[in-house]
Design an enzyme around this catalytic site. Structure first.
Site, PDB file in Angstrom:
ATOM      1  N   ARG A 234       0.790  -1.167  -0.043  1.00  0.00           N
ATOM      2  CA  ARG A 234       0.187  -0.110  -0.199  1.00  0.00           C
ATOM      3  C   ARG A 234       0.945   1.276   0.095  1.00  0.00           C
ATOM      4  O   ARG A 234       0.516   2.281   0.675  1.00  0.00           O
ATOM      5  CB  ARG A 234      -1.084  -0.022   1.242  1.00  0.00           C
TER       6      ARG A 234
ATOM      7  N   GLU B   1      -4.263   4.274   6.390  1.00  0.00           N
ATOM      8  CA  GLU B   1      -4.192   4.181   4.913  1.00  0.00           C
ATOM      9  C   GLU B   1      -4.556   5.178   4.076  1.00  0.00           C
ATOM     10  O   GLU B   1      -4.278   5.693   3.145  1.00  0.00           O
ATOM     11  CB  GLU B   1      -4.899   2.728   4.509  1.00  0.00           C
TER      12      GLU B   1
ATOM     13  N   SER C  71     -10.641   0.068   4.001  1.00  0.00           N
ATOM     14  CA  SER C  71      -9.887  -0.090   5.269  1.00  0.00           C
ATOM     15  C   SER C  71      -9.273   1.461   5.762  1.00  0.00           C
ATOM     16  O   SER C  71      -8.537   2.045   4.751  1.00  0.00           O
ATOM     17  CB  SER C  71      -8.670  -0.856   4.804  1.00  0.00           C
TER      18      SER C  71
HETATM   19  P1  FAD Z   1      -8.713   9.462  -4.416  1.00  0.00           P
HETATM   20  O1  FAD Z   1      -9.228   9.046  -3.134  1.00  0.00           O
HETATM   21  O2  FAD Z   1      -9.407  10.286  -5.364  1.00  0.00           O
HETATM   22  O3  FAD Z   1      -6.941  10.042  -4.368  1.00  0.00           O
HETATM   23  C1  FAD Z   1      -6.322   9.128  -3.228  1.00  0.00           C
HETATM   24  C2  FAD Z   1      -4.808   9.969  -3.122  1.00  0.00           C
HETATM   25  O4  FAD Z   1      -4.181  10.015  -4.402  1.00  0.00           O
HETATM   26  C3  FAD Z   1      -5.135  11.576  -2.768  1.00  0.00           C
HETATM   27  O5  FAD Z   1      -4.055  11.903  -1.940  1.00  0.00           O
HETATM   28  C4  FAD Z   1      -5.070  12.218  -4.222  1.00  0.00           C
HETATM   29  O6  FAD Z   1      -4.707  13.416  -4.288  1.00  0.00           O
HETATM   30  C5  FAD Z   1      -4.203  11.299  -4.987  1.00  0.00           C
HETATM   31  N1  FAD Z   1      -4.554  11.124  -6.398  1.00  0.00           N
HETATM   32  C6  FAD Z   1      -5.662  10.754  -6.889  1.00  0.00           C
HETATM   33  N2  FAD Z   1      -5.569  10.635  -8.306  1.00  0.00           N
HETATM   34  C7  FAD Z   1      -4.243  11.302  -8.711  1.00  0.00           C
HETATM   35  C8  FAD Z   1      -3.614  11.540  -9.913  1.00  0.00           C
HETATM   36  N3  FAD Z   1      -4.201  11.119 -11.118  1.00  0.00           N
HETATM   37  N4  FAD Z   1      -2.659  12.110  -9.833  1.00  0.00           N
HETATM   38  C9  FAD Z   1      -1.851  12.335  -8.608  1.00  0.00           C
HETATM   39  N5  FAD Z   1      -2.466  12.293  -7.308  1.00  0.00           N
HETATM   40  C10 FAD Z   1      -3.797  11.458  -7.262  1.00  0.00           C
HETATM   41  N6  FAD Z   1      -7.785  -0.079  -1.800  1.00  0.00           N
HETATM   42  C11 FAD Z   1      -7.031  -1.221  -2.053  1.00  0.00           C
HETATM   43  O7  FAD Z   1      -5.872  -1.011  -2.133  1.00  0.00           O
HETATM   44  N7  FAD Z   1      -7.573  -2.389  -2.287  1.00  0.00           N
HETATM   45  C12 FAD Z   1      -8.868  -2.424  -1.958  1.00  0.00           C
HETATM   46  O8  FAD Z   1      -9.479  -3.772  -1.944  1.00  0.00           O
HETATM   47  C13 FAD Z   1      -9.868  -1.562  -1.666  1.00  0.00           C
HETATM   48  N8  FAD Z   1     -11.032  -1.598  -1.355  1.00  0.00           N
HETATM   49  C14 FAD Z   1     -11.794  -0.484  -1.171  1.00  0.00           C
HETATM   50  C15 FAD Z   1     -13.123  -0.583  -0.749  1.00  0.00           C
HETATM   51  C16 FAD Z   1     -13.996   0.282  -0.577  1.00  0.00           C
HETATM   52  C17 FAD Z   1     -15.649  -0.011  -0.347  1.00  0.00           C
HETATM   53  C18 FAD Z   1     -13.414   1.739  -0.648  1.00  0.00           C
HETATM   54  C19 FAD Z   1     -14.066   2.783  -0.512  1.00  0.00           C
HETATM   55  C20 FAD Z   1     -12.141   1.732  -1.058  1.00  0.00           C
HETATM   56  C21 FAD Z   1     -11.331   0.765  -1.169  1.00  0.00           C
HETATM   57  N9  FAD Z   1     -10.065   0.974  -1.542  1.00  0.00           N
HETATM   58  C22 FAD Z   1      -9.176  -0.145  -1.676  1.00  0.00           C
HETATM   59  C23 FAD Z   1      -9.078   2.278  -1.249  1.00  0.00           C
HETATM   60  C24 FAD Z   1      -9.284   2.775  -2.634  1.00  0.00           C
HETATM   61  O9  FAD Z   1     -10.366   2.425  -3.572  1.00  0.00           O
HETATM   62  C25 FAD Z   1      -8.095   2.834  -3.407  1.00  0.00           C
HETATM   63  O10 FAD Z   1      -7.114   3.366  -2.889  1.00  0.00           O
HETATM   64  C26 FAD Z   1      -8.012   3.596  -4.890  1.00  0.00           C
HETATM   65  O11 FAD Z   1      -6.935   3.344  -5.356  1.00  0.00           O
HETATM   66  C27 FAD Z   1      -8.109   5.074  -4.750  1.00  0.00           C
HETATM   67  O12 FAD Z   1      -8.556   5.830  -5.892  1.00  0.00           O
HETATM   68  P2  FAD Z   1      -9.182   7.259  -5.745  1.00  0.00           P
HETATM   69  O13 FAD Z   1      -9.405   7.666  -7.543  1.00  0.00           O
HETATM   70  O14 FAD Z   1     -10.648   7.033  -5.330  1.00  0.00           O
HETATM   71  O15 FAD Z   1      -8.412   7.922  -5.201  1.00  0.00           O
HETATM   72  P1  NAP Z   2      -9.978 -10.765   4.790  1.00  0.00           P
HETATM   73  O1  NAP Z   2      -9.695 -11.759   3.667  1.00  0.00           O
HETATM   74  O2  NAP Z   2     -10.696 -11.039   5.993  1.00  0.00           O
HETATM   75  O3  NAP Z   2      -8.422 -10.881   5.317  1.00  0.00           O
HETATM   76  C1  NAP Z   2      -8.121  -9.983   6.574  1.00  0.00           C
HETATM   77  C2  NAP Z   2      -6.624  -9.530   6.393  1.00  0.00           C
HETATM   78  O4  NAP Z   2      -5.759 -10.608   6.547  1.00  0.00           O
HETATM   79  C3  NAP Z   2      -6.490  -8.831   5.068  1.00  0.00           C
HETATM   80  O5  NAP Z   2      -6.614  -7.392   5.136  1.00  0.00           O
HETATM   81  C4  NAP Z   2      -5.134  -9.396   4.374  1.00  0.00           C
HETATM   82  O6  NAP Z   2      -4.378  -8.585   4.305  1.00  0.00           O
HETATM   83  C5  NAP Z   2      -4.876 -10.560   5.428  1.00  0.00           C
HETATM   84  N1  NAP Z   2      -4.912 -11.875   4.685  1.00  0.00           N
HETATM   85  C6  NAP Z   2      -5.844 -12.800   4.553  1.00  0.00           C
HETATM   86  N2  NAP Z   2      -5.668 -13.919   3.697  1.00  0.00           N
HETATM   87  C7  NAP Z   2      -4.269 -13.852   3.534  1.00  0.00           C
HETATM   88  C8  NAP Z   2      -3.294 -14.588   2.820  1.00  0.00           C
HETATM   89  N3  NAP Z   2      -3.555 -15.711   2.380  1.00  0.00           N
HETATM   90  N4  NAP Z   2      -1.968 -13.997   2.759  1.00  0.00           N
HETATM   91  C9  NAP Z   2      -1.851 -12.911   3.400  1.00  0.00           C
HETATM   92  N5  NAP Z   2      -2.625 -12.080   4.099  1.00  0.00           N
HETATM   93  C10 NAP Z   2      -3.996 -12.340   4.063  1.00  0.00           C
HETATM   94  O7  NAP Z   2     -10.043  -9.401   4.353  1.00  0.00           O
HETATM   95  P2  NAP Z   2     -11.098  -8.502   3.857  1.00  0.00           P
HETATM   96  O8  NAP Z   2     -11.229  -7.281   4.647  1.00  0.00           O
HETATM   97  O9  NAP Z   2     -12.173  -9.226   3.280  1.00  0.00           O
HETATM   98  O10 NAP Z   2     -10.498  -8.092   2.468  1.00  0.00           O
HETATM   99  C11 NAP Z   2     -10.005  -8.811   1.383  1.00  0.00           C
HETATM  100  C12 NAP Z   2      -9.213  -8.331   0.533  1.00  0.00           C
HETATM  101  O11 NAP Z   2      -9.575  -7.050  -0.059  1.00  0.00           O
HETATM  102  C13 NAP Z   2      -7.905  -7.885   1.200  1.00  0.00           C
HETATM  103  O12 NAP Z   2      -6.772  -8.177   0.438  1.00  0.00           O
HETATM  104  C14 NAP Z   2      -7.898  -6.442   1.500  1.00  0.00           C
HETATM  105  O13 NAP Z   2      -6.537  -5.797   1.619  1.00  0.00           O
HETATM  106  C15 NAP Z   2      -8.580  -5.754   0.252  1.00  0.00           C
HETATM  107  N6  NAP Z   2      -9.272  -4.848   0.806  1.00  0.00           N
HETATM  108  C16 NAP Z   2      -8.818  -3.698   0.900  1.00  0.00           C
HETATM  109  C17 NAP Z   2      -9.437  -2.386   1.314  1.00  0.00           C
HETATM  110  C18 NAP Z   2      -8.951  -1.090   1.356  1.00  0.00           C
HETATM  111  O14 NAP Z   2      -9.528  -0.385   1.581  1.00  0.00           O
HETATM  112  N7  NAP Z   2      -7.395  -1.151   1.178  1.00  0.00           N
HETATM  113  C19 NAP Z   2     -10.800  -2.545   1.675  1.00  0.00           C
HETATM  114  C20 NAP Z   2     -11.457  -3.789   1.423  1.00  0.00           C
HETATM  115  C21 NAP Z   2     -10.912  -4.664   0.988  1.00  0.00           C
HETATM  116  P3  NAP Z   2      -3.974  -7.848   2.904  1.00  0.00           P
HETATM  117  O15 NAP Z   2      -5.010  -6.479   3.385  1.00  0.00           O
HETATM  118  O16 NAP Z   2      -2.682  -7.298   3.145  1.00  0.00           O
HETATM  119  O17 NAP Z   2      -4.269  -8.529   1.789  1.00  0.00           O
END
Ligand code: FAD
Ligand code: NAP
Length: 343
Positions: A169, A339, A243
């Site tokens: 991340r 995050e 998250s």
């Molecule tokens: P924004 O929120 O608009 O911006 C995020 C940051 O990046 C800000 O600082 C902004 O200034 C900057 N930014 C955005 N676009 C640009 C650009 N073009 N150039 C320069 N800077 C920029 N993330 C995960 O990694 N895995 C997941 O599974 C995941 N699941 C999610 C589930 C839900 C329900 C939600 C709400 C979020 C989740 N996220 C997840 C987080 C999010 O979706 C990601 O981080 C996504 O990449 C953010 O994109 P955005 O365009 O909305 O960014």
């Molecule tokens: P989950 O599957 O219930 O697992 C809980 C956490 O344990 C996850 O965050 C994941 O870390 C870790 N994990 C689970 N299985 C793993 C494996 N086999 N090896 C290594 N790490 C493991 O999580 P969840 O909340 O339902 O989310 C599922 C996936 O979607 C995850 O990868 C999570 O990161 C992603 N997600 C991200 C966001 C966001 O906003 N960043 C929001 C929703 C979901 P990791 O997060 O490092 O994978």
């Protein structure tokens, strides 16, 4: 709410619909760009004195104040096949393309590599910033290069994948900080012959439940979509940014000492020897799951997700996040890192 004309600056614009937390702050100046030329035009006529805030889908940001800095919503379009060979397709995508629209296009064309990243909200341009990841795949595995405009010089900058310093991340772009660059295009190298990643979490189980006989990238995407929609709160129904905290990586001794007291602690060993602890588990153990403070709360099914129950101010959500951090540090000696980007 004021109507926003694309490619020209508007004043006093509510950002409520532009961030998935649904925080109602007002941007002093706001504009939307649909091409690189639009972006340069806007940057050449920047109002006010602040550094621009580039906004994608607003799904990873928490607004705690009205932005005085000019806000540019990046809506740069386009998915272009550049070339292909026996193994790969090379695709250039505009930073404003919705991430899941790109995933859908890839599934349609049988381009593999991003199916596990189905349904992540936000834009393609934001994907490299925190190296989006889910279900055992990170976007760094398919990024070839990233194009951006340097916001100080207005010159183009290009980073090859090896120089993006991708981590969990994390990336160089996250550390460059706000106001440095606007990502305009991302180039991907996707696979013609898929390598399936199904050993993570509930994917295998879901595929079995779906009765899948022949594994395809489309089936994996369906499974991921099914799991995500059943587990994660939909921002269209309740404001959230996914998250709120990263999963902390702790030394083995710290993990073992937690496990001595709590045998059910969830952790995963990483390549660097540390153990990634599920932050949601730590937060739940501290009693926060389902807690509501005013309009801010911790989701009842996902302790890692903070939610806006109505008209929460960003500061209310940040305050809750700080209290959670302190209580996890007190209980386990583990520092949670946010995050979500705080503005
Ligand atoms: P924004 O929120 O608009 O911006 C995020 C940051 O990046 C800000 O600082 C902004 O200034 C900057 N930014 C955005 N676009 C640009 C650009 N073009 N150039 C320069 N800077 C920029 N993330 C995960 O990694 N895995 C997941 O599974 C995941 N699941 C999610 C589930 C839900 C329900 C939600 C709400 C979020 C989740 N996220 C997840 C987080 C999010 O979706 C990601 O981080 C996504 O990449 C953010 O994109 P955005 O365009 O909305 O960014
Ligand atoms: P989950 O599957 O219930 O697992 C809980 C956490 O344990 C996850 O965050 C994941 O870390 C870790 N994990 C689970 N299985 C793993 C494996 N086999 N090896 C290594 N790490 C493991 O999580 P969840 O909340 O339902 O989310 C599922 C996936 O979607 C995850 O990868 C999570 O990161 C992603 N997600 C991200 C966001 C966001 O906003 N960043 C929001 C929703 C979901 P990791 O997060 O490092 O994978």
């Amino acid at each position: 709410m004021q109507n926003v004309e694309y490619m020209s600056w508007s004043e006093h614009v509510s950002l409520k619909k532009w961030n998935t937390f649904g925080i109602d702050v007002t941007a002093r100046y706001f504009a939307e760009c649909r091409s690189e030329n639009d972006l340069i035009g806007l940057l050449n006529h920047l109002p006010g004195s602040g550094k621009p805030l580039i906004l994608g889908g607003g799904s990873n940001i928490l607004f705690t104040r009205d932005p005085a800095d000019p806000v540019i919503k990046n809506s740069i379009t386009g998915i272009e096949l550049i070339s292909d060979d026996k193994e790969f397709v090379f695709v250039r995508v505009g930073a404003g393309v919705i991430w899941h629209d790109f995933v859908r296009e890839a599934l349609l064309k049988n381009w593999a590599g991003i199916e596990n990243l189905s349904l992540i909200p936000g834009t393609v341009g934001a994907a490299p910033i925190q190296n989006i990841g889910a279900y055992g795949v990170e976007v760094k595995s398919v990024i070839q290069r990233v194009h951006a405009i340097d916001l100080s010089t207005l010159q183009e900058r290009v980073w090859e994948a090896e120089t993006c310093e991708f981590g969990y991340r994390d990336s160089l772009f996250k550390r460059l900080g706000r106001g440095s660059i606007a990502i305009t295009q991302v180039e991907f190298r996707l696979y013609k012959n898929p390598e399936f990643h199904i050993d993570y979490g509930a994917i295998q189980q879901e595929l079995e439940r779906m009765g899948v006989k022949e594994l395809t990238i489309q089936a994996i995407s369906q499974a991921v979509i099914q799991i995500r929609t059943s587990k994660l709160p939909d921002p269209a129904k309740i404001g959230n940014a996914g998250s709120f905290f990263k999963n902390p990586e702790v030394p083995t001794e710290v993990f073992n000492s937690i496990r001595n007291s709590f045998p059910d602690v969830v952790g995963y060993r990483q390549a660097n020897g540390k153990i990634k602890v599920a932050a949601g588990w730590l937060i739940e153990k501290c009693g926060w799951k389902g807690i509501r403070h005013g309009n801010a709360g911790v989701h009842p099914n996902q302790a890692l997700v903070l939610v806006n129950y109505g008209d929460a101010a960003g500061a209310e959500i940040l305050d809750l996040a700080e209290r959670i951090k302190t209580s996890v540090a007190d209980a386990f000696g583990v520092q949670l890192e946010m995050e979500v980007n705080i503005y």
